[in-house]
Design an enzyme around this catalytic site. Structure first.
Site, PDB file in Angstrom:
ATOM      1  N   ALA A   1       3.087   5.266 -12.954  1.00 44.50           N
ATOM      2  CA  ALA A   1       3.350   4.187 -11.945  1.00 44.50           C
ATOM      3  C   ALA A   1       2.318   3.303 -11.286  1.00 44.50           C
ATOM      4  CB  ALA A   1       4.095   4.952 -10.565  1.00 44.50           C
TER       5      ALA A   1
ATOM      6  N   TYR B   1       2.345   9.883 -11.499  1.00 44.03           N
ATOM      7  CA  TYR B   1       1.572   8.939 -10.555  1.00 44.03           C
ATOM      8  C   TYR B   1       0.936   8.068 -11.385  1.00 44.03           C
ATOM      9  CZ  TYR B   1      -1.776   7.774  -6.444  1.00 44.03           C
ATOM     10  OH  TYR B   1      -2.358   7.103  -5.910  1.00 44.03           O
TER      11      TYR B   1
ATOM     12  N   ASN C   1       0.798  -1.176  -0.108  1.00 40.74           N
ATOM     13  CA  ASN C   1      -0.097  -0.135   0.053  1.00 40.74           C
ATOM     14  C   ASN C   1       0.870   1.374  -0.081  1.00 40.74           C
ATOM     15  OD1 ASN C   1      -2.358   1.775   0.978  1.00 40.74           O
ATOM     16  ND2 ASN C   1      -1.012   1.891   2.388  1.00 40.74           N
TER      17      ASN C   1
HETATM   18  P1  NAP Z   1      -1.087   8.611   2.855  1.00 40.99           P
HETATM   19  O1  NAP Z   1      -2.188   8.969   3.856  1.00 40.99           O
HETATM   20  O2  NAP Z   1      -0.194   9.771   2.370  1.00 40.99           O
HETATM   21  O3  NAP Z   1      -0.462   7.283   3.582  1.00 40.99           O
HETATM   22  C1  NAP Z   1       0.898   6.843   3.089  1.00 40.99           C
HETATM   23  C2  NAP Z   1       1.601   6.172   3.859  1.00 40.99           C
HETATM   24  O4  NAP Z   1       2.803   5.536   3.229  1.00 40.99           O
HETATM   25  C3  NAP Z   1       2.228   7.395   4.929  1.00 40.99           C
HETATM   26  O5  NAP Z   1       2.369   6.608   6.263  1.00 40.99           O
HETATM   27  C4  NAP Z   1       3.440   7.378   4.175  1.00 40.99           C
HETATM   28  O6  NAP Z   1       4.529   7.973   5.177  1.00 40.99           O
HETATM   29  C5  NAP Z   1       4.077   6.204   3.844  1.00 40.99           C
HETATM   30  N1  NAP Z   1       5.040   6.226   2.735  1.00 40.99           N
HETATM   31  C6  NAP Z   1       5.261   7.116   2.062  1.00 40.99           C
HETATM   32  N2  NAP Z   1       6.559   6.648   1.181  1.00 40.99           N
HETATM   33  C7  NAP Z   1       7.104   5.658   1.926  1.00 40.99           C
HETATM   34  C8  NAP Z   1       8.297   4.904   1.573  1.00 40.99           C
HETATM   35  N3  NAP Z   1       9.161   5.213   0.574  1.00 40.99           N
HETATM   36  N4  NAP Z   1       7.980   3.843   2.298  1.00 40.99           N
HETATM   37  C9  NAP Z   1       7.231   3.314   3.270  1.00 40.99           C
HETATM   38  N5  NAP Z   1       6.253   3.982   3.431  1.00 40.99           N
HETATM   39  C10 NAP Z   1       6.098   5.188   2.734  1.00 40.99           C
HETATM   40  O7  NAP Z   1      -1.796   7.825   1.486  1.00 40.99           O
HETATM   41  P2  NAP Z   1      -3.354   7.173   1.476  1.00 40.99           P
HETATM   42  O8  NAP Z   1      -4.069   8.183   0.826  1.00 40.99           O
HETATM   43  O9  NAP Z   1      -3.525   6.310   2.599  1.00 40.99           O
HETATM   44  O10 NAP Z   1      -2.779   6.202   0.265  1.00 40.99           O
HETATM   45  C11 NAP Z   1      -2.279   4.852   0.391  1.00 40.99           C
HETATM   46  C12 NAP Z   1      -2.077   4.278  -0.924  1.00 40.99           C
HETATM   47  O11 NAP Z   1      -3.375   4.101  -1.906  1.00 40.99           O
HETATM   48  C13 NAP Z   1      -1.295   4.769  -1.978  1.00 40.99           C
HETATM   49  O12 NAP Z   1      -0.674   3.592  -2.624  1.00 40.99           O
HETATM   50  C14 NAP Z   1      -2.007   5.550  -2.746  1.00 40.99           C
HETATM   51  O13 NAP Z   1      -1.268   5.651  -4.152  1.00 40.99           O
HETATM   52  C15 NAP Z   1      -3.162   4.917  -2.827  1.00 40.99           C
HETATM   53  N6  NAP Z   1      -4.302   5.666  -3.237  1.00 40.99           N
HETATM   54  C16 NAP Z   1      -4.872   6.493  -2.573  1.00 40.99           C
HETATM   55  C17 NAP Z   1      -5.904   7.300  -3.321  1.00 40.99           C
HETATM   56  C18 NAP Z   1      -6.552   8.595  -2.561  1.00 40.99           C
HETATM   57  O14 NAP Z   1      -7.357   9.153  -2.862  1.00 40.99           O
HETATM   58  N7  NAP Z   1      -6.107   8.778  -1.115  1.00 40.99           N
HETATM   59  C19 NAP Z   1      -6.564   7.041  -4.230  1.00 40.99           C
HETATM   60  C20 NAP Z   1      -5.933   5.963  -4.976  1.00 40.99           C
HETATM   61  C21 NAP Z   1      -4.803   5.157  -4.566  1.00 40.99           C
HETATM   62  P3  NAP Z   1       4.783   9.555   5.411  1.00 40.99           P
HETATM   63  O15 NAP Z   1       3.433  10.111   5.738  1.00 40.99           O
HETATM   64  O16 NAP Z   1       5.859   9.687   6.280  1.00 40.99           O
HETATM   65  O17 NAP Z   1       5.081  10.044   3.833  1.00 40.99           O
END
Ligand code: NAP
Length: 259
Positions: free
Chosen positions: A156, A153, A88
């Site tokens: 990827a 993005y 994730n």
């Molecule tokens: P988020 O709130 O930013 O949480 C992501 C977590 O991953 C954060 O704790 C972050 O740490 C950590 N992280 C970042 N870079 C990392 C690395 N190099 N190694 C290990 N951990 C790392 O994101 P989210 O919205 O929950 O998204 C989670 C996943 O769902 C992602 O893959 C995202 O692309 C996908 N997604 C999200 C959405 C959306 O609308 N939110 C939509 C489609 C897909 P830091 O906070 O310290 O950076």
């Protein structure tokens, strides 16, 4: 009977947002959660909220293969196995195509695609020796449709969706079940960073359900894909997006909310 009793489940990027909701949902089905995040303190705090005495909170940078290897080694040293990976961890992105720098491009690909590959490969190597495992990659609607600011993005995430298919083909013989979730717009810190007011208004208009999703709605789908009920679902991308991908012409009886 809980559906994932005793299963050792790694969730990367589990300190907050979608990853934390998934870790919580897996735990509530009996799994032993391993929360791994670049934010180690956040991972510890997240685990503390899960009532999981056998759980682990570990630091990882998924873009660093040595860090990923250490993570998986630590899990196997403690638990002797790894049953579930929810791949994730990721970073957001909202940079117009003409402005994408090499630095932005490389960092986005390094974490969201190469990092996901590093983690999936390391986990699949363990699972292949067990002849069982579940892998759920978290890709994105932005990897399926063109969207403003989603050049790096989206590329990827499109790559991750294709990688999921290859993994499904190659890993089936080892008893490893691989699928992909493509969230639409989900209300998290990432969305707060990547979605400005115009983006939010556009999503609310284009999503038939006229709202953002919640991390818990992604977590429910992840639990299903990690469960025995999904044993014949393989190489699939499950969109959890309020209908966004499938929508075409829409007439509304009333205006969609703007934010
Ligand atoms: P988020 O709130 O930013 O949480 C992501 C977590 O991953 C954060 O704790 C972050 O740490 C950590 N992280 C970042 N870079 C990392 C690395 N190099 N190694 C290990 N951990 C790392 O994101 P989210 O919205 O929950 O998204 C989670 C996943 O769902 C992602 O893959 C995202 O692309 C996908 N997604 C999200 C959405 C959306 O609308 N939110 C939509 C489609 C897909 P830091 O906070 O310290 O950076």
């Amino acid at each position: 009977m809980r559906r994932l009793e005793g299963k050792v489940a790694l969730v990367t990027g589990g300190a907050r947002g979608i990853g934390l909701a998934i870790a919580r949902a897996l735990r509530s089905e009996g799994a032993v959660p391993v929360i791994a995040d670049i934010n180690e303190q956040g991972a510890r705090e997240a685990l503390a909220g899960l009532d999981a005495p056998d759980g682990m909170a570990l630091s990882v940078d998924v873009a660093d293969q040595a860090s990923v290897t250490s993570l998986v080694d630590a899990i196997v040293a403690r638990h002797g196995r790894l049953d579930i990976l929810v791949n994730n961890a990721g970073i957001g992105g909202n940079t117009p195509f003409l402005d994408i720098t090499a630095e932005v491009w490389n960092r986005t690909i390094a974490i969201n695609l190469t990092g996901a590959f590093f983690v999936a490969q390391a986990c699949a190597r363990v699972m292949s020796t067990q002849r069982s495992g579940k892998i759920v990659n978290i890709a994105s609607l932005s990897g399926q449709r063109g969207g403003h600011g989603r050049g790096a993005y989206g590329a990827a995430k499109a790559g991750l969706e294709l990688l999921t298919k290859v993994m499904a083909v190659e890993l089936a013989e080892f008893g490893i079940n691989v699928n992909n979730i493509a969230p639409g717009a989900i209300e998290t810190e990432m969305a707060k960073f990547a979605h400005d007011a115009a983006t939010r208004a556009a999503y609310n208009y284009l999503i038939p359900m006229t709202r953002y999703g919640t991390p818990e709605e992604i977590a429910d789908a992840a639990v299903f894909l990690c469960s025995e009920e999904a044993r014949y679902v393989h190489g699939h991308t499950l969109n959890v997006d309020g209908g966004f991908r499938e929508a075409g012409l829409m007439f509304r009886s009333k205006a969609a909310p703007s934010a």
